[in-house]
Design a protein around this motif. Sequence first.
Motif, PDB file in Angstrom:
ATOM      1  N   HIS A 141      -1.212  32.241  16.179  1.00 45.49           N
ATOM      2  CA  HIS A 141      -1.910  30.980  16.438  1.00 45.49           C
ATOM      3  C   HIS A 141      -3.383  31.036  16.029  1.00 45.49           C
ATOM      4  O   HIS A 141      -4.174  30.165  16.429  1.00 45.49           O
ATOM      5  N   GLN A 222      -2.857  24.189  25.943  1.00 47.91           N
ATOM      6  CA  GLN A 222      -2.467  23.200  24.923  1.00 47.91           C
ATOM      7  C   GLN A 222      -1.764  23.866  23.744  1.00 47.91           C
ATOM      8  O   GLN A 222      -0.826  23.302  23.180  1.00 47.91           O
ATOM      9  N   ILE A 223      -2.212  25.065  23.364  1.00 49.90           N
ATOM     10  CA  ILE A 223      -1.523  25.810  22.303  1.00 49.90           C
ATOM     11  C   ILE A 223      -0.106  26.156  22.746  1.00 49.90           C
ATOM     12  O   ILE A 223       0.857  26.004  21.987  1.00 49.90           O
ATOM     13  N   GLN A 224       0.021  26.608  24.002  1.00 49.87           N
ATOM     14  CA  GLN A 224       1.347  26.950  24.528  1.00 49.87           C
ATOM     15  C   GLN A 224       2.289  25.740  24.520  1.00 49.87           C
ATOM     16  O   GLN A 224       3.478  25.870  24.256  1.00 49.87           O
ATOM     17  N   ASN A 225       1.718  24.562  24.830  1.00 46.21           N
ATOM     18  CA  ASN A 225       2.530  23.348  24.969  1.00 46.21           C
ATOM     19  C   ASN A 225       2.586  22.504  23.696  1.00 46.21           C
ATOM     20  O   ASN A 225       3.154  21.405  23.710  1.00 46.21           O
ATOM     21  N   SER A 226       1.927  23.003  22.632  1.00 44.94           N
ATOM     22  CA  SER A 226       1.865  22.256  21.354  1.00 44.94           C
ATOM     23  C   SER A 226       1.262  20.868  21.534  1.00 44.94           C
ATOM     24  O   SER A 226       1.752  19.874  20.981  1.00 44.94           O
ATOM     25  N   THR A 227       0.175  20.796  22.328  1.00 45.48           N
ATOM     26  CA  THR A 227      -0.478  19.502  22.583  1.00 45.48           C
ATOM     27  C   THR A 227      -1.943  19.511  22.142  1.00 45.48           C
ATOM     28  O   THR A 227      -2.762  18.761  22.671  1.00 45.48           O
TER      29      THR A 227
END
Length: 260
Positions: A141, A222-227
């Motif tokens: 990421h 947000q990276i974890q949730n793709s948001t």
Amino acid sequence: MKIIIITQEDSFVVPKNIEKILRLENVELLKVIDIDSDYSLVNKKSYFIKGFGLLQTIKMGLQVVSAKVLNTVDTLTSHKLAISPKSLKAVSDRYNIKFERIKNPNAAAFLEEMKTLQPDLIVSYSAPVVFKEALLKIPKHGCINLHCSFLPYYAGVMPSFWTLYKKEKTTGATVHYMDTKIDNGAILNQKEIEISENETMFSLIVKSKEIGGNLMCETIRQIQNSTLNIQENYAEKGSYFTWPTVEQFQDFTKNGGRLI
């Protein structure tokens, strides 16, 4: 998500920010890296003495010494003081995280180690070295950094000094993607911060790093949730500052500015 933190020594806020990351769900902190370079603030003692004078520098030094004493006492009492760790080594030891102090994260040996660890994300808290392409490409990421200004304004070195020197009313904290230029990558999260009338350089650094630590955790989620809400960082429309001269430090203090 496997994370590696690369930063520079800090006795006041970064250890707390590391603890915040450790409290996130589904996060494994693989290692904490302390960059001990010529550009690290802890190695600029003579520079600050010349610029801010002996008294201000001693007052700042006493804060650092006090933090080291608390670390020692906390260790000797097996963390029964229940205080927040006051150094990168202390927070790493408390949570059994691997810790390493290096000069150059772009060195071949370090890059090989990073490839072996296979981090999903590298988090920088104002690491004092530009990351080169080989390092930037390793995490799945990417690499993200906390810069304590409202980018694209006051990019570069010591934003807390420059915003006070220029008598700004607000500054900010920004989490952004890292590229091969300083504070140049796309913006992932930011928050405007008010500068109080009696603000010192130290108080503004602490305030912006604390707010920035919360932003970093929000960004990781947000990276974890793709948001992620990725925004362009229009660096050419902003401002960039390098190390202040000793004369600019002295001018700052003559006009009522304080280190601490």
